[in-house]
Enzyme design. Structure first.
Site, mmCIF file in Angstrom:
data_model
loop_
_atom_site.group_PDB
_atom_site.id
_atom_site.type_symbol
_atom_site.label_atom_id
_atom_site.label_comp_id
_atom_site.label_asym_id
_atom_site.label_seq_id
_atom_site.Cartn_x
_atom_site.Cartn_y
_atom_site.Cartn_z
ATOM 1 N N ASP A 139 18.732 3.195 -23.014
ATOM 2 C CA ASP A 139 17.853 3.047 -24.167
ATOM 3 C C ASP A 139 18.594 3.505 -25.416
ATOM 4 O O ASP A 139 18.814 4.699 -25.615
ATOM 5 C CB ASP A 139 16.581 3.878 -23.962
ATOM 6 C CG ASP A 139 15.565 3.683 -25.078
ATOM 7 O OD1 ASP A 139 15.894 3.019 -26.089
ATOM 8 O OD2 ASP A 139 14.452 4.211 -24.966
ATOM 9 N N LYS A 155 12.132 -4.962 -16.096
ATOM 10 C CA LYS A 155 12.527 -6.266 -16.625
ATOM 11 C C LYS A 155 13.940 -6.631 -16.172
ATOM 12 O O LYS A 155 14.254 -7.804 -15.943
ATOM 13 C CB LYS A 155 12.438 -6.257 -18.146
ATOM 14 C CG LYS A 155 11.006 -6.169 -18.678
ATOM 15 C CD LYS A 155 10.969 -6.194 -20.197
ATOM 16 C CE LYS A 155 9.534 -6.131 -20.700
ATOM 17 N NZ LYS A 155 9.466 -6.142 -22.183
ATOM 18 N N ASN A 207 26.098 -5.245 -26.285
ATOM 19 C CA ASN A 207 25.349 -6.373 -26.838
ATOM 20 C C ASN A 207 23.987 -5.996 -27.398
ATOM 21 O O ASN A 207 23.457 -6.691 -28.275
ATOM 22 C CB ASN A 207 25.182 -7.433 -25.732
ATOM 23 C CG ASN A 207 24.165 -8.482 -26.072
ATOM 24 O OD1 ASN A 207 24.356 -9.301 -26.976
ATOM 25 N ND2 ASN A 207 23.040 -8.475 -25.355
ATOM 26 N N TYR A 223 19.058 -5.504 -41.323
ATOM 27 C CA TYR A 223 19.846 -5.963 -40.175
ATOM 28 C C TYR A 223 21.263 -6.326 -40.622
ATOM 29 O O TYR A 223 22.250 -5.936 -39.978
ATOM 30 C CB TYR A 223 19.173 -7.171 -39.524
ATOM 31 C CG TYR A 223 19.949 -7.724 -38.338
ATOM 32 C CD1 TYR A 223 19.998 -7.027 -37.136
ATOM 33 C CD2 TYR A 223 20.617 -8.945 -38.426
ATOM 34 C CE1 TYR A 223 20.704 -7.527 -36.049
ATOM 35 C CE2 TYR A 223 21.322 -9.448 -37.345
ATOM 36 C CZ TYR A 223 21.367 -8.737 -36.163
ATOM 37 O OH TYR A 223 22.070 -9.236 -35.083
ATOM 38 N N LYS A 254 24.771 -4.446 -39.408
ATOM 39 C CA LYS A 254 25.846 -5.181 -38.756
ATOM 40 C C LYS A 254 27.167 -5.004 -39.515
ATOM 41 O O LYS A 254 28.245 -4.980 -38.906
ATOM 42 C CB LYS A 254 25.485 -6.666 -38.640
ATOM 43 C CG LYS A 254 24.510 -6.960 -37.508
ATOM 44 C CD LYS A 254 25.082 -6.511 -36.168
ATOM 45 C CE LYS A 254 24.155 -6.764 -35.014
ATOM 46 N NZ LYS A 254 24.733 -6.331 -33.721
#
Length: 327
Positions: free
Chosen positions: A86, A61, A112, A199, A203
């Protein structure tokens, strides 16, 4: 308040188009075959970066993305490289960092890559988002730092920058897991895990980790800038696994106020040139003040939580890479 700041920023502003000159510089962007990372890569190429490394989980990809980018930027053919990485595998992170160490120069790193899911899954013995968004991100940060310090020493005029992509949603959790004897153990227990705001919690934990490392390196010379950037709500594939009410809510919010991935990608580039005043800072809306950061982070309770979480995280990292704390 963070929510008011977020709404105003999303509805009434747009990140400025980057204009910095990256001639002669080597840049690394993880999670860069799609979304914000891919857009940031194209900005770096437009701004004449000599080498841009796309760190991706799927090399196929990544190569497909490179072909697409090359159509827009002819210099990409020689300047752009695709490397495997990974986050769900610690050995992959270690191998990647070792390869980074072979480069003669690294000017900026944008960590990122991240995941958002409500599905329970274990990576390396920890809940998937804990592994990717917290443990592997911090592991990479620490393993790559020596290469950035070597660059700063070799090129006195260069101040390398390491940016971790965060999120304003860190402010939307009460993080009750912090009250448990062991934070990571409670988050890895499927029976008591709250996946609805996992999530957001990861964060917040990532932000604590960045702040801790920034505090510990603030007086180190030569200097390396370490910061966190909030790219805002953007049209990306981050929430592609969302279902039910979460998917509907995200769809409505994006329709109302989301930035494009290209606009979000601008913020990643901005963080790479924000300067020494951005060290340890949560950059939001391409601005240095911590106006988008939760007040909890710098509160007495927040500082206590940061130290507790870091103590546990440091033990985990030591088991992965003995001696890493010395970095």
């Amino acid at each position: 308040m963070p929510l008011r700041h977020e709404l105003h920023s999303q509805l009434f502003t747009r990140p400025p188009v980057p204009t910095a000159d990256f001639s002669g510089k080597t840049i690394i962007v993880t999670g860069s075959n799609v979304g914000l990372g891919k857009e940031a890569v194209q900005h770096f190429l437009r701004l004449k970066a000599s080498k841009v490394i796309m760190a991706v989980r799927s090399v196929r990809k990544g190569e497909d993305a490179k072909i697409e980018i090359t159509k827009n930027y002819k210099t990409a053919a020689s300047a752009l490289e695709v490397w495997p990485l990974d986050y769900s595998n610690y050995a992959s992170c270690q191998d990647f960092a070792a390869k980074v160490a072979t480069l003669g120069r690294v000017d900026a790193v944008v960590l990122n890559a991240g995941i958002a899911t409500e599905e329970w899954e274990l990576f390396e013995g920890h809940e998937s988002q804990v592994t990717v968004n917290v443990i592997s991100t911090t592991l990479l940060m620490l393993l790559i730092l020596p290469t950035l310090y070597a660059t700063a020493e070799k090129y006195p005029s260069v101040t390398p920058v390491l940016t971790v992509v965060g999120s304003g949603v860190h402010a939307y959790t009460k993080f009750p897991e912090r009250e448990n004897p062991k934070i990571f153990d409670s988050m890895d227990d499927k029976k008591i895990s709250r996946m609805g705001d996992r999530y957001q919690v990861t964060k917040l934990m990532s932000l604590f980790a960045v702040r801790e490392v920034a505090e510990k390196t603030a007086s180190k010379r030569p200097f390396v800038i370490i910061n966190t950037v909030n790219p805002g709500l953007c049209y990306t594939e981050l929430n592609r696994s969302a279902v039910g009410g979460t998917a509907v809510a995200m769809g409505v919010m994006k329709a109302m106020m989301a930035w494009t991935a290209e606009e979000g990608g601008r913020t990643l580039v901005f963080a790479s040139v924000a300067g020494q005043e951005s060290h340890g800072v949560f950059i939001s809306g391409s601005k240095i003040p911590n106006t988008g950061q939760s007040k909890f982070v710098t509160s007495a309770e927040g500082k206590r939580t940061q130290k507790k979480m870091w103590g546990e995280l440091a033990e985990i990292l030591e088991r992965i890479q003995p001696g890493i704390s010395a970095i």
